[in-house]
Motif scaffolding. Structure first.
Motif, mmCIF file in Angstrom:
data_model
loop_
_atom_site.group_PDB
_atom_site.id
_atom_site.type_symbol
_atom_site.label_atom_id
_atom_site.label_comp_id
_atom_site.label_asym_id
_atom_site.label_seq_id
_atom_site.Cartn_x
_atom_site.Cartn_y
_atom_site.Cartn_z
ATOM 1 N N SER A 7 43.711 45.274 48.424
ATOM 2 C CA SER A 7 42.647 46.166 48.216
ATOM 3 C C SER A 7 42.440 47.601 47.467
ATOM 4 C CB SER A 7 43.286 47.497 49.821
ATOM 5 O OG SER A 7 42.661 48.561 50.165
ATOM 6 N N GLY A 8 41.064 47.891 47.068
ATOM 7 C CA GLY A 8 41.314 49.097 46.104
ATOM 8 C C GLY A 8 41.165 48.735 44.950
ATOM 9 N N HIS A 9 41.636 47.480 44.563
ATOM 10 C CA HIS A 9 41.088 46.870 43.073
ATOM 11 C C HIS A 9 39.933 46.114 42.854
ATOM 12 C CE1 HIS A 9 45.311 45.289 42.487
ATOM 13 N NE2 HIS A 9 45.672 46.406 42.780
ATOM 14 N N ASN A 10 39.027 46.454 41.979
ATOM 15 C CA ASN A 10 38.142 46.875 41.841
ATOM 16 C C ASN A 10 37.762 45.379 40.715
ATOM 17 O OD1 ASN A 10 39.248 48.354 39.602
ATOM 18 N ND2 ASN A 10 36.838 49.129 38.856
ATOM 19 N N ASN A 57 40.244 36.642 47.866
ATOM 20 C CA ASN A 57 40.845 38.247 48.549
ATOM 21 C C ASN A 57 41.642 39.019 48.409
ATOM 22 O OD1 ASN A 57 42.104 40.525 51.766
ATOM 23 N ND2 ASN A 57 39.966 40.327 50.814
ATOM 24 N N GLU A 113 52.308 45.656 51.546
ATOM 25 C CA GLU A 113 50.733 45.564 50.534
ATOM 26 C C GLU A 113 50.681 44.685 50.729
ATOM 27 O OE1 GLU A 113 48.896 48.022 47.335
ATOM 28 O OE2 GLU A 113 50.088 46.243 47.054
ATOM 29 N N VAL A 134 34.042 42.977 47.094
ATOM 30 C CA VAL A 134 35.548 42.710 47.464
ATOM 31 C C VAL A 134 36.200 41.874 47.409
ATOM 32 C CG1 VAL A 134 37.445 43.169 49.642
ATOM 33 C CG2 VAL A 134 35.481 44.291 49.097
ATOM 34 N N ASP A 135 35.473 39.983 48.728
ATOM 35 C CA ASP A 135 36.057 38.932 48.427
ATOM 36 C C ASP A 135 34.818 38.477 47.506
ATOM 37 O OD1 ASP A 135 36.977 38.236 51.910
ATOM 38 O OD2 ASP A 135 37.694 39.890 50.699
#
Lengths: 114, 116
Positions: B27-30, B24, B1, B73-74
């Motif tokens: 992934s999946g981290h809000n 960035n 990951e 996201v970014d």
């Protein structure tokens, strides 16, 4: 208001001896407590956290921390220090709410001599 | 990951110039955080996002700093114009969805800004 204090700017320990890095905190409600380590020119790496349950929390690289509610402390410990443990250590706290932010202490530089 | 990715790693600019940092998250981290770390000190929160919403920007110097996370996201952090006192390491971190804030934050390697 949340706050966290690391009373020692630097801790010096001989290799093989036990080490303790101190942290005290102040929050409203139940605290969530974290320890991070930072090596030169690197970001912070998570070591361990206390959320609830056992007061002694075990984490990465043989580190552990003891939560003491009455003393509002969360000291980081290791039974036998390694030279490679030399780094900057940060204690952090978040009040028991998803709306609260993570507050960091000022850091303690740990130096392990061979 | 893959971890949290930040760029650039280093930036040297003259005072009064603009600068931007990019992050960035995992992934999946809000949740996404921007922290500033001055030499010999702990990180200080500048802004926290939950998805695309800035839920805590109380420590962001809004006269010169701005941030955005348009698609959740970014994220980009901008300083315009930069001052000598802005020299620091700017850290981005992210954490996954949780109940009650029990998850730790995962940090990128940071951007070291030097203003001359």
């Amino acid at each position: 208001a949340q706050s966290v204090a690391q009373p020692e700017d630097q801790v010096n320990v001989a290799e093989g001896n036990p080490l303790t890095v101190k942290c005290t905190y102040s929050v409203s409600g139940n605290p969530y407590l974290f320890w991070y380590v930072q090596y030169p020119n690197r970001g912070l790496q998570f070591l361990l956290k206390y959320i609830t349950g056992d007061n002694l929390v075990k984490g990465s690289y043989g580190f552990e921390a003891e939560f003491n509610k009455s003393q509002t402390s969360f000291h980081l410990k290791k039974p036998s220090a390694l030279v490679s443990d030399s780094a900057l250590y940060f204690c952090a706290v978040r009040g028991g709410s998803s709306a609260s932010k993570i507050i960091f202490g000022s850091g303690t530089r740990l130096s392990i001599r061979p | 990951e893959a971890g949290v990715v930040q760029s650039p790693r280093y930036k040297i600019i003259e005072k009064k110039q603009p600068v931007a940092f990019w992050c960035n998250p995992i992934s999946g981290h809000n949740t996404l955080y921007w922290y500033r770390q001055n030499l010999g000190q702990g990180p200080e929160l500048l802004i926290r996002y939950e998805n695309e919403e800035a839920v805590d920007d109380s420590q962001l110097p809004k006269d010169r700093f701005s941030a955005e996370r348009l698609k959740g996201v970014d994220s980009t952090l901008k300083i315009q114009p930069a001052e000598l006192g802005d020299s620091a390491v700017y850290l981005c971190a992210s954490s996954p969805p949780s109940t009650g804030g029990k998850t730790e934050a995962f940090f990128g390697q940071g951007t070291r800004l030097t203003v001359v």
